[in-house]
Design a protein around this motif. Structure first.
Motif, mmCIF file in Angstrom:
data_model
loop_
_atom_site.group_PDB
_atom_site.id
_atom_site.type_symbol
_atom_site.label_atom_id
_atom_site.label_comp_id
_atom_site.label_asym_id
_atom_site.label_seq_id
_atom_site.Cartn_x
_atom_site.Cartn_y
_atom_site.Cartn_z
ATOM 1 N N TRP A 87 11.457 -5.154 1.418
ATOM 2 C CA TRP A 87 10.677 -4.810 2.618
ATOM 3 C C TRP A 87 11.304 -5.264 3.924
ATOM 4 C CZ3 TRP A 87 8.206 -0.765 3.284
ATOM 5 C CH2 TRP A 87 7.444 -0.207 2.275
ATOM 6 N N LEU A 113 13.604 -2.567 5.118
ATOM 7 C CA LEU A 113 12.956 -1.351 5.606
ATOM 8 C C LEU A 113 12.177 -1.572 6.901
ATOM 9 C CD1 LEU A 113 11.612 0.114 2.246
ATOM 10 C CD2 LEU A 113 13.603 0.866 3.547
ATOM 11 N N LYS A 114 11.731 -2.797 7.112
ATOM 12 C CA LYS A 114 10.907 -3.112 8.278
ATOM 13 C C LYS A 114 11.626 -2.726 9.572
ATOM 14 C CE LYS A 114 8.378 -6.884 10.427
ATOM 15 N NZ LYS A 114 8.046 -8.286 10.377
ATOM 16 N N HIS A 135 12.165 0.263 10.619
ATOM 17 C CA HIS A 135 12.606 1.654 10.564
ATOM 18 C C HIS A 135 11.394 2.570 10.623
ATOM 19 C CE1 HIS A 135 16.839 0.857 9.729
ATOM 20 N NE2 HIS A 135 16.412 -0.146 8.964
ATOM 21 N N GLN A 178 11.896 5.243 6.132
ATOM 22 C CA GLN A 178 11.420 4.472 4.985
ATOM 23 C C GLN A 178 11.097 5.395 3.809
ATOM 24 O OE1 GLN A 178 8.081 2.229 6.442
ATOM 25 N NE2 GLN A 178 9.364 0.742 7.494
ATOM 26 N N VAL A 215 14.219 6.621 1.955
ATOM 27 C CA VAL A 215 14.804 5.564 1.121
ATOM 28 C C VAL A 215 13.982 5.371 -0.147
ATOM 29 C CG1 VAL A 215 15.327 3.087 1.000
ATOM 30 C CG2 VAL A 215 15.892 4.388 3.070
#
Length: 97
Positions: free
Chosen positions: A19, A22-23, A25, A30, A33
């Protein structure tokens, strides 16, 4: 600790590593992905099992949504669920010119 407890703990640790990457984005990035990772996971199963694995995975996702909503938004629920509120992807969204 039981084998199931160990697997849950391992999944939790892995989630905590993923996480932060991904945070920050956009949700569109997200989702690409996550979708690609899921597709790779499904592709790793024998073709006759893929639909079943995908179905079981989606059942798990659906079961986790309310739990994660409660963790994210506490007892208030998602802002879009609240009376008079909208989100950028919901009805009533107006772009400023």
């Amino acid at each position: 600790m039981s084998n199931l407890d160990e697997e849950i703990a391992s999944a939790y640790r892995l989630e905590k590593l993923v996480w932060p990457i991904l945070k920050g984005h956009r949700p569109e990035v997200q989702s690409v992905v996550i979708a690609d990772m899921l597709a790779t996971f499904i592709a790793g199963h024998a073709p006759p099992l893929r639909e079943m694995v995908l179905g079981k995975t989606m059942e798990l996702v659906r079961a986790l949504v309310p739990i994660n909503e409660a963790l994210l938004f506490e007892e208030k629920g998602h802002p879009y669920s609240r009376k008079g509120r909208t989100t950028s992807d919901g009805p009533g969204f107006r772009r400023s010119s």
